[in-house]
Design an enzyme around this catalytic site. Sequence first.
Site, short mmCIF file in Angstrom:
data_model
loop_
_atom_site.label_atom_id
_atom_site.label_comp_id
_atom_site.label_asym_id
_atom_site.label_seq_id
_atom_site.Cartn_x
_atom_site.Cartn_y
_atom_site.Cartn_z
N GLY A 11 0.81 -1.21 0.00
CA GLY A 11 0.00 0.00 0.00
C GLY A 11 0.85 1.26 0.00
O GLY A 11 2.08 1.21 -0.06
N ASP A 34 1.02 -9.14 1.72
CA ASP A 34 -0.07 -8.42 1.06
C ASP A 34 -0.98 -9.46 0.41
O ASP A 34 -0.59 -10.63 0.29
CB ASP A 34 0.45 -7.41 0.04
CG ASP A 34 -0.51 -6.24 -0.15
OD1 ASP A 34 -0.17 -5.10 0.23
OD2 ASP A 34 -1.63 -6.47 -0.67
N ILE A 35 -2.12 -9.02 -0.05
CA ILE A 35 -3.08 -9.95 -0.64
C ILE A 35 -2.67 -10.39 -2.04
O ILE A 35 -3.19 -11.35 -2.59
CB ILE A 35 -4.51 -9.34 -0.61
CG1 ILE A 35 -5.57 -10.42 -0.78
CG2 ILE A 35 -4.66 -8.22 -1.63
CD1 ILE A 35 -6.93 -10.05 -0.21
N ARG A 36 -1.71 -9.66 -2.64
CA ARG A 36 -1.23 -10.04 -3.98
C ARG A 36 0.29 -10.01 -3.98
O ARG A 36 0.89 -9.39 -3.09
CB ARG A 36 -1.79 -9.11 -5.06
CG ARG A 36 -1.32 -7.70 -4.90
CD ARG A 36 -2.28 -6.67 -5.47
NE ARG A 36 -1.94 -5.37 -4.89
CZ ARG A 36 -1.05 -4.53 -5.42
NH1 ARG A 36 -0.45 -4.81 -6.57
NH2 ARG A 36 -0.75 -3.40 -4.82
N TYR A 142 -15.39 4.72 7.79
CA TYR A 142 -13.94 4.74 8.03
C TYR A 142 -13.63 5.29 9.43
O TYR A 142 -12.82 4.73 10.17
CB TYR A 142 -13.30 5.62 6.95
CG TYR A 142 -11.81 5.74 6.98
CD1 TYR A 142 -10.99 4.67 6.65
CD2 TYR A 142 -11.21 6.96 7.30
CE1 TYR A 142 -9.61 4.81 6.64
CE2 TYR A 142 -9.83 7.11 7.28
CZ TYR A 142 -9.04 6.03 6.96
OH TYR A 142 -7.67 6.17 6.94
N LYS A 146 -11.90 3.61 12.64
CA LYS A 146 -10.68 4.16 13.26
C LYS A 146 -10.86 4.38 14.76
O LYS A 146 -9.96 4.05 15.54
CB LYS A 146 -10.25 5.46 12.56
CG LYS A 146 -9.69 5.24 11.15
CD LYS A 146 -8.49 4.31 11.16
CE LYS A 146 -7.85 4.12 9.81
NZ LYS A 146 -6.83 3.06 9.79
N1 SER Z 1 -5.97 9.76 3.70
C1 SER Z 1 -7.07 9.11 4.36
C2 SER Z 1 -8.30 9.18 3.57
O1 SER Z 1 -8.50 10.17 2.90
C3 SER Z 1 -7.30 9.73 5.70
O2 SER Z 1 -6.84 8.91 6.67
O3 SER Z 1 -9.09 8.30 3.63
#
Ligand code: SER
Length: 319
Positions: A11, A34-36, A142, A146
């Site tokens: 990533g 990683d997955i790939r 998200y 978090k």
């Molecule tokens: N860069 C991230 C996002 O935009 C923020 O943690 O999802």
Amino acid sequence: MKKIFVTGALGQIGSELIMKMRANYGNDNVIATDIRKPEEHIVVQSGPFEILDVTDAEKMHTLAKKYEADTMIHMAALLSATAEAKPLLAWNLNMGGLVNALEVARALNCQFFTPSSIGAFGPSTPKDHTPQDTIQRPTTMYGVNKVSGELLCDYYFYKFGVDTRGVRFPGLISYTTPPGGGTTDYAVDIYYEALKRRKYTSYIDRGTYMDMMYMPDAINAIIQLMEADPSRLQHRNAFNVTAMSFDPEEIAAEIKKHIKDFKMNYDVDPIRQGIANSWPNSIDPTAAIEEWGFRAEYDLAKMTVDMLEKLKEKGIENL
Ligand code: SER
């Protein structure tokens, strides 16, 4: 950190973190997963690499044990815009992967790092100089992931004594691996498009301020926090860190200093704009500075010079 096991190694953060850690701690001591597995990738070629889907708890445990890991760096996750489009997948991957990684750390007695984000804040959080300890009621999947992740990591520390540590990263800007599916990605795309086409259409509106950081500072922050004396840490999951805060007009103006005919247009994406509006304008990194000496080298001007130079070296220029 003698044997470091990393998930999400290909990533945006992982790919650069792996190379820096391999340089610091030895190629064979940093296990990338990683997955790939793209055979030609430098991360695959420069040291141990294993295919791992982080929702597969058993395989994660087996691999970490095989390599005698003493440190887990858990990076695999979906970013904010993708998570908003696929909330259930985000919950399963982001939370399932995290709890699996924490369980491995508990079983094998590993030190543990996973990133949180400015996304862990929400519309009721104070927007400017957002304090370390404040209201966290995010309105995105998200953000929910978090905040839950921060709580879960603290729980593993208090309940099981796992040495968990984390930072709340702002938008990260880098020239090696592009981010994918984030709200702050515009601040990376803009450099590529400025060099390729002398213009950029921003999906984030004028006047929308978000925290940002250049990748070398982000990598240093992870390593510095992991090496920090635990007796100095009042906080653990997760520390506010930031290097700069700007809106699309300010980054465009900075790029214009180097590419005179650069033009900025706007075509605002309501989904990502909504996410950005729910996040702070600027967060306060004082706790990170005081407890483990966090410091960022790059501001907007210095980062822009380096980004444009490095992208040109990579051949990203059409004119
Ligand atoms: N860069 C991230 C996002 O935009 C923020 O943690 O999802």
